[in-house]
Motif scaffolding. Sequence first.
Motif, short mmCIF file in Angstrom:
data_model
loop_
_atom_site.label_atom_id
_atom_site.label_comp_id
_atom_site.label_asym_id
_atom_site.label_seq_id
_atom_site.Cartn_x
_atom_site.Cartn_y
_atom_site.Cartn_z
N GLU A 47 0.84 -1.19 0.00
CA GLU A 47 0.00 0.00 0.00
C GLU A 47 0.88 1.24 0.00
N SER A 48 0.33 2.32 -0.53
CA SER A 48 1.01 3.60 -0.51
C SER A 48 0.22 4.53 0.39
N GLN A 72 10.27 -7.40 12.23
CA GLN A 72 11.50 -6.81 11.68
C GLN A 72 11.12 -5.70 10.71
N VAL A 73 11.75 -4.54 10.87
CA VAL A 73 11.42 -3.40 10.03
C VAL A 73 12.69 -2.87 9.36
N SER A 74 12.60 -2.64 8.06
CA SER A 74 13.67 -1.99 7.30
C SER A 74 13.09 -0.70 6.73
N VAL A 75 13.82 0.40 6.90
CA VAL A 75 13.35 1.71 6.45
C VAL A 75 14.41 2.35 5.56
N THR A 76 13.99 2.84 4.42
CA THR A 76 14.86 3.61 3.54
C THR A 76 14.27 5.00 3.36
N LEU A 77 15.08 6.01 3.64
CA LEU A 77 14.67 7.40 3.49
C LEU A 77 15.51 8.02 2.38
N ARG A 78 14.86 8.50 1.33
CA ARG A 78 15.57 9.01 0.16
C ARG A 78 15.04 10.39 -0.21
N VAL A 79 15.95 11.31 -0.50
CA VAL A 79 15.56 12.63 -1.02
C VAL A 79 15.26 12.48 -2.50
N ILE A 80 14.03 12.79 -2.91
CA ILE A 80 13.65 12.62 -4.31
C ILE A 80 13.49 13.96 -5.03
N ARG A 116 11.10 10.47 0.35
CA ARG A 116 10.30 9.25 0.20
C ARG A 116 10.77 8.24 1.25
N VAL A 117 9.83 7.77 2.05
CA VAL A 117 10.12 6.74 3.04
C VAL A 117 9.52 5.43 2.55
N SER A 118 10.36 4.41 2.47
CA SER A 118 9.90 3.07 2.09
C SER A 118 10.13 2.14 3.28
N ILE A 119 9.06 1.45 3.69
CA ILE A 119 9.12 0.58 4.85
C ILE A 119 8.77 -0.85 4.43
N LYS A 120 9.57 -1.78 4.90
CA LYS A 120 9.25 -3.20 4.77
C LYS A 120 9.19 -3.78 6.18
N ALA A 121 8.01 -4.23 6.57
CA ALA A 121 7.81 -4.79 7.90
C ALA A 121 7.47 -6.27 7.76
N LYS A 124 6.31 -9.44 9.76
CA LYS A 124 5.67 -9.74 11.03
C LYS A 124 5.97 -11.18 11.46
N PRO A 125 5.77 -11.52 12.73
CA PRO A 125 6.06 -12.88 13.20
C PRO A 125 5.32 -13.96 12.42
N SER A 126 4.16 -13.61 11.88
CA SER A 126 3.37 -14.57 11.09
C SER A 126 3.99 -14.85 9.73
N GLY A 127 4.96 -14.03 9.34
CA GLY A 127 5.55 -14.14 8.02
C GLY A 127 4.96 -13.18 7.01
N ILE A 128 3.87 -12.52 7.34
CA ILE A 128 3.26 -11.54 6.45
C ILE A 128 4.17 -10.32 6.34
N ILE A 129 4.33 -9.84 5.14
CA ILE A 129 5.16 -8.67 4.87
C ILE A 129 4.26 -7.50 4.49
N GLU A 130 4.48 -6.39 5.16
CA GLU A 130 3.73 -5.17 4.86
C GLU A 130 4.70 -4.14 4.30
N ARG A 131 4.34 -3.55 3.19
CA ARG A 131 5.18 -2.54 2.56
C ARG A 131 4.42 -1.21 2.52
N ILE A 132 5.10 -0.16 2.90
CA ILE A 132 4.50 1.18 2.96
C ILE A 132 5.45 2.14 2.26
N ARG A 133 4.90 2.99 1.44
CA ARG A 133 5.70 4.05 0.81
C ARG A 133 5.00 5.38 1.01
#
Length: 267
Positions: free
Chosen positions: A10-11, A175-183, A195-200, A202-211
């Motif tokens: 999702e964005s 587990q969360v990985s965050v990338t912050l980039r000047v666009i 632009r912030v891009s997040i990959k989370a 979760k313990p269930s294995g589900i991956i949530e991506r946010i931009r």
Amino acid sequence: MNARASKKNESTSWYDHPQYFDMVFRDETADEVAFFQEVFEKYLTRPAKRLYEPGCGSGRLVAAMAAKGFDVVAVDNNAAMLAYLRRRLSRRGLDAELVLGDMTSHVCQPLVDAAFCTFNTFRHLTDGDSAERHLRSLARSLRRGGVYILGFHCIPLDADPNCTERWKAAHAGTQVSVTLRVIDFQRRRRLETLRVSIKATKPSGIIERIRSEFSLRLYTPTQAQKLLESVSDIFEIAGIYDFDCDIDQERKIDEDLTDAVFVLRKK
């Protein structure tokens, strides 16, 4: 697709996901809280009891200061952030005054002894009028002699506009990985878009991506100084530090001051 490996894309604004926002910055909390207390001891003539954080976000600092016994007022314009903070306080048996409002106009009643706004929240005010309105409304919230701890990045004249930062964090199995980039970087308009891009994961294995994308106001050290001079009728610069939060290492305004923390005292 295996449900444990399914992905949700999702964005949206990362500010609508306080749990991830909070995970990224929680390691800074203890140092900031210790610094705040050292500032109170050094610059206030009376004990600090009532505090104010404009733009409180997920409320990591609000909860930490409330746990220290302070009476805290917190203002934010994001309802999801305040709901997250309300749950956090409830879990810990803490209390604070939470206000859904505008940091450019909110005035605390009763007045507060000190206020703090760190790590670039102030730069979300993307024009000079909004920045000055905030400082003046903040002053109206402070007792005479009270202090405002204001921290934000300043951009040197030789700054590389193509900046990318990355963080990783983990909590409760997520587990969360965050990338912050000047666009986009427009020095003349004094705006940068990030632009912030997040990959989370979760313990269930589900991956949530946010931009998420948002704009921040640019300040050189000289521009920051000029802004503070515009409110010199109500504030004096009592001290200048950097993001190391070392009370024994005062700084001055020059082109090397990129991570600025100003201690402003109400006249």
